[in-house]
Design an enzyme around this catalytic site. Structure first.
Site, PDB file in Angstrom:
ATOM      1  N   LYS A 119      -1.004   2.820 -39.383  1.00  0.00           N
ATOM      2  CA  LYS A 119      -0.415   4.135 -39.073  1.00  0.00           C
ATOM      3  C   LYS A 119      -1.519   5.177 -38.913  1.00  0.00           C
ATOM      4  O   LYS A 119      -1.473   6.012 -38.001  1.00  0.00           O
ATOM      5  CB  LYS A 119       0.570   4.537 -40.187  1.00  0.00           C
ATOM      6  N   GLN A 161       4.703   5.774 -48.512  1.00  0.00           N
ATOM      7  CA  GLN A 161       4.882   4.344 -48.236  1.00  0.00           C
ATOM      8  C   GLN A 161       5.665   3.676 -49.363  1.00  0.00           C
ATOM      9  O   GLN A 161       5.383   3.873 -50.545  1.00  0.00           O
ATOM     10  CB  GLN A 161       3.511   3.671 -48.053  1.00  0.00           C
ATOM     11  N   ASP A 201      10.372   9.611 -41.814  1.00  0.00           N
ATOM     12  CA  ASP A 201      11.002   8.305 -42.065  1.00  0.00           C
ATOM     13  C   ASP A 201      12.521   8.375 -41.852  1.00  0.00           C
ATOM     14  O   ASP A 201      13.178   7.335 -41.766  1.00  0.00           O
ATOM     15  CB  ASP A 201      10.771   7.880 -43.518  1.00  0.00           C
TER      16      ASP A 201
END
Ligand code: GUN
Length: 310
Positions: free
Chosen positions: A54, A98, A124
């Site tokens: 990422k 994460q 997200d």
């Protein structure tokens, strides 16, 4: 193999190309690039690999990408304080914590940390605000993996309207948002899971079958209607040679690459499904690359919305 292969790597490259002029325009107009904060707590090896990808792809796309790496001893209160700081940072448009968080942070940690993220920066799409917006089909930030699947289906001309879609898996990250997105595109949607009776027979009624279970090769040809489109969201690492042979056969090139690396990535869909399905997504190279491409698109979208709202 007869199925058409839906190439996620190629589409991810196209999506990145499409973002470039928008990122450049944003940066020129606002004197700063869109900013993404990646929070990585603990030492989960897969998470380190994902966050590394990422960071790299974000930087390549012209974003500011900050990594906040912390040991698994980080107290939950400190993680919440970090999120509050990032919420208040005007140069940060997207925040990604994460998952999974370290078990030592407690059973409620993920929920509490995700709840703390400003929905306007929730790239997200995990906050209750964004999930609610998705359910109501209103503009918002949508979970990256299911959003990537829709992009792949649409751009591959897979008919969604009127199709029967079966989603195996009911996670908040994939199964539930996937079902909503398919519904909004006028599929008839069934969500199946571990307690669904006679899962193969149900799955075999699907025109679009999405496998998001996390079990290697779980979906066999018995689950698949001839000609169906099968989307494999699973990413499982095989580390035993016998499993690799069972999956691909003793003559497969995958066996040589397994021997060189000591492991290989496989999906939730058994390779034999390619003989029955009309279209399939490969693992690797299917849904995986799209997840990161959609993260970048969400971050740019969040940045554009934030500046437009002053
Ligand atoms: N861990 C595995 N997939 C994801 C994801 O899409 N977002 C976050 N934050 N963590 C993950």
């Amino acid at each position: 193999m007869s199925a058409r292969v839906l190439d996620g790597t190629r589409l991810a490259a196209t999506l990145r190309d499409e973002l470039h002029p928008r990122v450049a325009a944003f940066t020129a107009a606002h004197g700063r690039p869109p900013g993404l904060a990646l929070v990585l707590i603990g030492d989960d090896p897969a998470s380190h690999v994902y966050v590394g990808s990422k960071r790299r792809q974000g930087a390549d796309a012209g974003f500011r990408v900050d990594i906040h790496e912390h040991p698994d001893t980080m107290p939950l209160e400190d993680a919440l304080a970090l999120v509050a700081t990032l919420n208040a940072d005007p140069g940060i448009d997207g925040i990604l914590v994460q998952s999974p968080l370290p078990a030592g942070m407690g059973p409620e940690a993920a929920r509490r940390v995700f709840d703390a993220i400003d929905p306007a920066k929730d790239v997200d799409g995990f906050t209750a605000e964004n999930v609610g917006r998705l359910v109501q089909n209103r503009p918002g930030l949508v979970a990256c993996t299911p959003a990537g699947v829709i992009e792949l289906l649409v751009r591959s001309d897979v008919r969604i309207a009127g199709a029967h879609a079966v989603v195996i898996g009911r996670s908040d990250i994939v199964g539930k948002p996937m079902a909503m997105l398919l519904l909004h595109r006028h599929a008839t949607v069934t969500i199946a899971h571990s307690r669904t009776p006679d899962l193969p027979a149900l799955a075999a009624t699907a025109d679009i079958l999405v496998a998001a279970i996390g079990r290697p090769g779980f979906v066999t040809p018995a689950f698949v209607k001839p000609g169906a489109c099968v989307v494999d969201v699973g990413i499982n690492r095989l580390t035993r040679e016998a499993d690799v042979v069972e999956f691909f056969g003793a003559a497969s090139p995958r066996l040589a690459s397994f021997r060189a690396r000591g492991s290989t990535l496989v999906g939730d869909v058994h390779p034999a499904v390619a003989d029955v399905a009309g279209a399939i997504t490969p693992v690797p190279g299917g849904v995986g690359p799209l997840t990161i491409a959609m993260l970048m698109r969400n971050t740019l979208q969040a940045a554009e919305w934030r500046v437009s709202q002053g």
